[in-house]
Design a protein around this motif. Sequence first.
Motif, PDB file in Angstrom:
ATOM      1  N   HIS A 121      15.342  60.425  28.983  1.00 55.14           N
ATOM      2  CA  HIS A 121      14.637  61.712  28.984  1.00 55.14           C
ATOM      3  C   HIS A 121      13.372  61.645  28.133  1.00 55.14           C
ATOM      4  O   HIS A 121      12.327  62.197  28.500  1.00 55.14           O
ATOM      5  CB  HIS A 121      15.552  62.837  28.493  1.00 55.14           C
ATOM      6  N   PHE A 122      13.457  60.974  27.008  1.00 54.28           N
ATOM      7  CA  PHE A 122      12.304  60.831  26.130  1.00 54.28           C
ATOM      8  C   PHE A 122      11.193  60.039  26.824  1.00 54.28           C
ATOM      9  O   PHE A 122      10.021  60.410  26.752  1.00 54.28           O
ATOM     10  CB  PHE A 122      12.704  60.148  24.825  1.00 54.28           C
ATOM     11  N   GLN A 123      11.559  58.966  27.515  1.00 49.42           N
ATOM     12  CA  GLN A 123      10.567  58.167  28.239  1.00 49.42           C
ATOM     13  C   GLN A 123       9.920  58.980  29.356  1.00 49.42           C
ATOM     14  O   GLN A 123       8.711  58.892  29.580  1.00 49.42           O
ATOM     15  CB  GLN A 123      11.209  56.898  28.788  1.00 49.42           C
ATOM     16  N   ALA A 124      10.714  59.782  30.062  1.00 48.32           N
ATOM     17  CA  ALA A 124      10.167  60.618  31.129  1.00 48.32           C
ATOM     18  C   ALA A 124       9.215  61.665  30.555  1.00 48.32           C
ATOM     19  O   ALA A 124       8.142  61.921  31.114  1.00 48.32           O
ATOM     20  CB  ALA A 124      11.295  61.293  31.910  1.00 48.32           C
ATOM     21  N   LEU A 125       9.598  62.260  29.436  1.00 51.30           N
ATOM     22  CA  LEU A 125       8.742  63.249  28.784  1.00 51.30           C
ATOM     23  C   LEU A 125       7.444  62.613  28.305  1.00 51.30           C
ATOM     24  O   LEU A 125       6.363  63.178  28.482  1.00 51.30           O
ATOM     25  CB  LEU A 125       9.475  63.894  27.610  1.00 51.30           C
ATOM     26  N   THR A 126       7.533  61.429  27.735  1.00 46.87           N
ATOM     27  CA  THR A 126       6.348  60.720  27.268  1.00 46.87           C
ATOM     28  C   THR A 126       5.404  60.417  28.433  1.00 46.87           C
ATOM     29  O   THR A 126       4.192  60.612  28.338  1.00 46.87           O
ATOM     30  CB  THR A 126       6.750  59.413  26.556  1.00 46.87           C
ATOM     31  N   LEU A 177       3.726  63.667  29.529  1.00 45.43           N
ATOM     32  CA  LEU A 177       2.698  64.079  28.566  1.00 45.43           C
ATOM     33  C   LEU A 177       1.456  63.201  28.679  1.00 45.43           C
ATOM     34  O   LEU A 177       0.324  63.705  28.595  1.00 45.43           O
ATOM     35  CB  LEU A 177       3.247  64.037  27.145  1.00 45.43           C
ATOM     36  N   ASN A 178       1.644  61.906  28.855  1.00 39.95           N
ATOM     37  CA  ASN A 178       0.503  61.003  29.025  1.00 39.95           C
ATOM     38  C   ASN A 178      -0.291  61.361  30.279  1.00 39.95           C
ATOM     39  O   ASN A 178      -1.530  61.350  30.261  1.00 39.95           O
ATOM     40  CB  ASN A 178       0.962  59.553  29.075  1.00 39.95           C
ATOM     41  N   LEU A 179       0.397  61.682  31.347  1.00 40.98           N
ATOM     42  CA  LEU A 179      -0.275  62.062  32.589  1.00 40.98           C
ATOM     43  C   LEU A 179      -1.065  63.359  32.400  1.00 40.98           C
ATOM     44  O   LEU A 179      -2.232  63.453  32.804  1.00 40.98           O
ATOM     45  CB  LEU A 179       0.742  62.230  33.718  1.00 40.98           C
ATOM     46  N   LYS A 180      -0.444  64.347  31.763  1.00 39.17           N
ATOM     47  CA  LYS A 180      -1.134  65.617  31.520  1.00 39.17           C
ATOM     48  C   LYS A 180      -2.341  65.421  30.615  1.00 39.17           C
ATOM     49  O   LYS A 180      -3.391  66.037  30.819  1.00 39.17           O
ATOM     50  CB  LYS A 180      -0.179  66.644  30.898  1.00 39.17           C
ATOM     51  N   THR A 181      -2.217  64.565  29.612  1.00 37.33           N
ATOM     52  CA  THR A 181      -3.332  64.291  28.701  1.00 37.33           C
ATOM     53  C   THR A 181      -4.476  63.633  29.450  1.00 37.33           C
ATOM     54  O   THR A 181      -5.648  63.978  29.253  1.00 37.33           O
ATOM     55  CB  THR A 181      -2.870  63.399  27.537  1.00 37.33           C
ATOM     56  N   GLU A 182      -4.152  62.692  30.326  1.00 40.64           N
ATOM     57  CA  GLU A 182      -5.183  62.027  31.128  1.00 40.64           C
ATOM     58  C   GLU A 182      -5.871  63.018  32.063  1.00 40.64           C
ATOM     59  O   GLU A 182      -7.097  63.014  32.196  1.00 40.64           O
ATOM     60  CB  GLU A 182      -4.559  60.894  31.939  1.00 40.64           C
ATOM     61  N   GLU A 183      -5.085  63.895  32.692  1.00 38.43           N
ATOM     62  CA  GLU A 183      -5.666  64.917  33.569  1.00 38.43           C
ATOM     63  C   GLU A 183      -6.589  65.837  32.777  1.00 38.43           C
ATOM     64  O   GLU A 183      -7.671  66.197  33.247  1.00 38.43           O
ATOM     65  CB  GLU A 183      -4.560  65.728  34.237  1.00 38.43           C
TER      66      GLU A 183
END
Length: 72
Positions: free
Chosen positions: A28-33, A36-42
């Motif tokens: 779950h932590f890896q999926a959340l990370t 979050l990385n995808l949203k930050t890039e967007e």
Amino acid sequence: MEAWTPATPRGDALRDEAENLLQQLQEHFQALTAALNLKTEEMGNRIEDLQKDVNDLMVQAGIENSLKEQMT
């Protein structure tokens, strides 16, 4: 009263359940990370697009110092 150690069947079951829960937590932590990385890039891409649009508007308005010139 029986002690709960890894050598007892209940201890093995408890250890296995704890390992399973830790594995699920890690997944779950890896999926959340990743999310979050995808949203930050967007968000970064949107900010860059906004900067380009502001720069274009400034050039159209006749403002001599565009954002590109200010950055160099």
